[in-house]
Design a protein around this motif. Structure first.
Motif, PDB file in Angstrom:
ATOM      1  N   ARG A 174      -1.582  22.978 -31.220  1.00  0.00           N
ATOM      2  CA  ARG A 174      -0.868  24.255 -31.124  1.00  0.00           C
ATOM      3  C   ARG A 174       0.638  24.023 -31.033  1.00  0.00           C
ATOM      4  O   ARG A 174       1.095  22.955 -30.637  1.00  0.00           O
ATOM      5  N   SER A 175       1.408  25.020 -31.396  1.00  0.00           N
ATOM      6  CA  SER A 175       2.860  24.914 -31.304  1.00  0.00           C
ATOM      7  C   SER A 175       3.299  25.088 -29.850  1.00  0.00           C
ATOM      8  O   SER A 175       2.739  25.906 -29.124  1.00  0.00           O
ATOM      9  N   PRO A 176       4.339  24.337 -29.414  1.00  0.00           N
ATOM     10  CA  PRO A 176       4.875  24.536 -28.070  1.00  0.00           C
ATOM     11  C   PRO A 176       5.968  25.598 -28.011  1.00  0.00           C
ATOM     12  O   PRO A 176       6.582  25.792 -26.958  1.00  0.00           O
ATOM     13  N   GLY A 177       6.225  26.270 -29.136  1.00  0.00           N
ATOM     14  CA  GLY A 177       7.268  27.290 -29.153  1.00  0.00           C
ATOM     15  C   GLY A 177       6.893  28.516 -28.339  1.00  0.00           C
ATOM     16  O   GLY A 177       5.718  28.765 -28.041  1.00  0.00           O
ATOM     17  N   LEU A 178       7.908  29.304 -27.978  1.00  0.00           N
ATOM     18  CA  LEU A 178       7.674  30.475 -27.130  1.00  0.00           C
ATOM     19  C   LEU A 178       6.692  31.458 -27.758  1.00  0.00           C
ATOM     20  O   LEU A 178       5.863  32.048 -27.047  1.00  0.00           O
ATOM     21  N   ALA A 179       6.772  31.654 -29.060  1.00  0.00           N
ATOM     22  CA  ALA A 179       5.881  32.619 -29.705  1.00  0.00           C
ATOM     23  C   ALA A 179       4.424  32.199 -29.529  1.00  0.00           C
ATOM     24  O   ALA A 179       3.548  33.031 -29.230  1.00  0.00           O
ATOM     25  N   SER A 180       4.138  30.911 -29.698  1.00  0.00           N
ATOM     26  CA  SER A 180       2.774  30.418 -29.543  1.00  0.00           C
ATOM     27  C   SER A 180       2.331  30.466 -28.085  1.00  0.00           C
ATOM     28  O   SER A 180       1.192  30.848 -27.772  1.00  0.00           O
ATOM     29  N   LEU A 181       3.222  30.074 -27.153  1.00  0.00           N
ATOM     30  CA  LEU A 181       2.873  30.123 -25.732  1.00  0.00           C
ATOM     31  C   LEU A 181       2.625  31.562 -25.292  1.00  0.00           C
ATOM     32  O   LEU A 181       1.707  31.843 -24.504  1.00  0.00           O
ATOM     33  N   ARG A 182       3.413  32.482 -25.798  1.00  0.00           N
ATOM     34  CA  ARG A 182       3.219  33.896 -25.457  1.00  0.00           C
ATOM     35  C   ARG A 182       1.901  34.406 -26.020  1.00  0.00           C
ATOM     36  O   ARG A 182       1.175  35.183 -25.368  1.00  0.00           O
ATOM     37  N   ASP A 222      -7.871  29.004 -29.071  1.00  0.00           N
ATOM     38  CA  ASP A 222      -7.355  28.142 -30.141  1.00  0.00           C
ATOM     39  C   ASP A 222      -7.166  26.716 -29.642  1.00  0.00           C
ATOM     40  O   ASP A 222      -6.361  25.954 -30.192  1.00  0.00           O
ATOM     41  N   GLY A 223      -7.865  26.345 -28.626  1.00  0.00           N
ATOM     42  CA  GLY A 223      -7.769  25.044 -27.987  1.00  0.00           C
ATOM     43  C   GLY A 223      -8.001  25.232 -26.505  1.00  0.00           C
ATOM     44  O   GLY A 223      -7.945  26.351 -25.988  1.00  0.00           O
ATOM     45  N   PRO A 224      -8.268  24.150 -25.770  1.00  0.00           N
ATOM     46  CA  PRO A 224      -8.586  24.290 -24.351  1.00  0.00           C
ATOM     47  C   PRO A 224      -7.382  24.686 -23.508  1.00  0.00           C
ATOM     48  O   PRO A 224      -6.272  24.176 -23.698  1.00  0.00           O
ATOM     49  N   VAL A 225      -7.603  25.603 -22.587  1.00  0.00           N
ATOM     50  CA  VAL A 225      -6.603  26.009 -21.600  1.00  0.00           C
ATOM     51  C   VAL A 225      -7.251  25.883 -20.224  1.00  0.00           C
ATOM     52  O   VAL A 225      -8.286  26.489 -19.959  1.00  0.00           O
ATOM     53  N   ARG A 226      -6.639  25.077 -19.389  1.00  0.00           N
ATOM     54  CA  ARG A 226      -7.147  24.887 -18.033  1.00  0.00           C
ATOM     55  C   ARG A 226      -6.486  25.895 -17.093  1.00  0.00           C
ATOM     56  O   ARG A 226      -5.294  26.207 -17.239  1.00  0.00           O
ATOM     57  N   TYR A 227      -7.257  26.378 -16.147  1.00  0.00           N
ATOM     58  CA  TYR A 227      -6.718  27.332 -15.178  1.00  0.00           C
ATOM     59  C   TYR A 227      -7.485  27.224 -13.878  1.00  0.00           C
ATOM     60  O   TYR A 227      -8.566  26.629 -13.810  1.00  0.00           O
ATOM     61  N   VAL A 228      -6.913  27.804 -12.828  1.00  0.00           N
ATOM     62  CA  VAL A 228      -7.592  27.882 -11.536  1.00  0.00           C
ATOM     63  C   VAL A 228      -7.630  29.340 -11.111  1.00  0.00           C
ATOM     64  O   VAL A 228      -6.787  30.147 -11.516  1.00  0.00           O
ATOM     65  N   GLU A 229      -8.625  29.667 -10.296  1.00  0.00           N
ATOM     66  CA  GLU A 229      -8.834  31.054  -9.893  1.00  0.00           C
ATOM     67  C   GLU A 229      -9.056  31.140  -8.390  1.00  0.00           C
ATOM     68  O   GLU A 229      -9.795  30.346  -7.809  1.00  0.00           O
ATOM     69  N   TRP A 230      -8.392  32.111  -7.779  1.00  0.00           N
ATOM     70  CA  TRP A 230      -8.633  32.485  -6.394  1.00  0.00           C
ATOM     71  C   TRP A 230      -9.252  33.883  -6.405  1.00  0.00           C
ATOM     72  O   TRP A 230      -8.649  34.825  -6.929  1.00  0.00           O
ATOM     73  N   GLY A 282       0.087  22.119 -23.693  1.00  0.00           N
ATOM     74  CA  GLY A 282       1.115  21.090 -23.668  1.00  0.00           C
ATOM     75  C   GLY A 282       1.662  20.805 -22.290  1.00  0.00           C
ATOM     76  O   GLY A 282       2.549  19.952 -22.134  1.00  0.00           O
ATOM     77  N   PHE A 283       1.120  21.494 -21.253  1.00  0.00           N
ATOM     78  CA  PHE A 283       1.619  21.325 -19.890  1.00  0.00           C
ATOM     79  C   PHE A 283       0.446  21.205 -18.921  1.00  0.00           C
ATOM     80  O   PHE A 283      -0.659  21.688 -19.192  1.00  0.00           O
TER      81      PHE A 283
END
Length: 312
Positions: free
Chosen positions: A74-82, A16-24, A65-66
């Motif tokens: 997207r919403s920054p609320g806990l429900a959306s982050l979860r 629902d939008g870009p999420v950046r992450y790193v992987e080991w 948002g972080f």
């Protein structure tokens, strides 16, 4: 100091939008998903992720948002982050994961374990935000800050001014001075890495709104202790609770109360550490984590990961 200081190059997944992450990369059969706290990023795990990858694949995301993940509507609320965390486990981890959360990330891990237990192999909660109780009171600095964040308009103004006027490296140093039991334990490489991400993040016009929105949503849950405790009681996966006795945000008394109410949970207290033990003393954090893995979780399977069902 275990592991590589500089995280791998970031990747992007669209949830629902870009999420950046790193992987080991790590052995097949187990996946760890690392979830930062309020105002944090994947860099919160930079000293322990490589050491943890001895035991499985390690994924550390920036929540919307972080860090380097924009809010993007997207919403920054806990429900959306979860919901984002759930989608990340499903689409990137692709199997039940050991979810490792710090502060607000620990709260999200608890919610994931309670609401979608089939996605969780275990939980490792590092100084998670826990229900408010009369057992203890957070530090005056924490109480004052969160009181400001709750005031409409004022909260957004305070955070936006901090992003605009305080140099990123100074913001990071002040944060570590508040959060760590002994801020001198946090190395310069860690400060620089966090400042680099914050410098980029502060240019996001939604950064202040994301921070304040998440803080308000978290506080609403913490001030509903009965509802939060009900969710905690629904967690069925093995749980390790790591807590610093010198944590100024979440008093250690809250952690002790959590294990009294949930006796299957395992509590390990660091007597001299604060709110970010994985950055203050990564060797001890990893040692407690590895001991728990050996005691509580069976050896991971080497067969291909099962497909997680899509939620109804």
């Amino acid at each position: 100091m275990p592991g590589a200081v500089r995280p791998p190059d970031p990747r992007t997944v669209h949830l629902d939008g870009p999420v950046r992450y790193v992987e080991w990369e790590g052995p097949a059969g187990r996946t760890f998903v690392l979830v930062h706290g309020l105002g944090g990023s994947h860099a919160n795990w930079m000293l322990v992720a490589a050491g943890l990858s001895v035991h499985g694949r390690v994924l550390a995301l920036d929540l919307p948002g972080f860090g380097r993940s924009p809010l993007a509507g997207r919403s920054p609320g806990l429900a959306s982050l979860r919901a984002t965390l759930s989608a990340f486990v499903r689409e990137v981890a692709g199997r039940r994961a050991v979810i490792v959360g710090n502060s607000m990330g620990g709260t999200l891990a608890i919610l994931q374990g309670a609401l979608e237990p089939h996605t969780v192999e275990g939980l490792v909660l590092t100084c998670p935000a826990l229900p408010v109780s009369r057992a203890a009171v957070p530090s005056p600095v924490a109480l004052g800050s969160f009181t400001l964040y709750q005031v409409p308009v004022v909260g957004e103004f305070v955070v936006s001014q901090r992003f605009a006027r305080v140099p990123p490296e100074l913001q990071v140093r002040i944060g570590f001075r508040i959060l760590a039991g002994d801020p001198r334990a946090v190395g310069e490489e860690v400060v620089r890495a966090h400042a680099e991400i914050l410098r980029e993040h502060a240019r996001d016009p939604e950064a202040a709104a994301a921070f304040v929105g998440a803080a308000r949503s978290l506080l609403r849950l913490l001030w509903r202790p009965r509802a939060y405790r009900h969710l905690m009681a629904r967690v069925r996966a093995p749980v390790l609770l790591l807590h610093g006795r010198r944590d100024p945000l979440v008093p250690v008394a809250y952690a002790r109360q959590a294990v009294v109410e949930n006796p299957s949970w395992r509590l390990r207290i660091f007597p001299d550490l604060g709110h970010i033990p994985q950055l203050e003393d990564p060797e001890r954090w990893l040692a407690r984590m590895e001991a728990w893995l050996a005691d509580e979780l069976p050896a991971p399977l080497s067969e291909p990961a099962p497909t997680l069902p899509t939620p109804a």
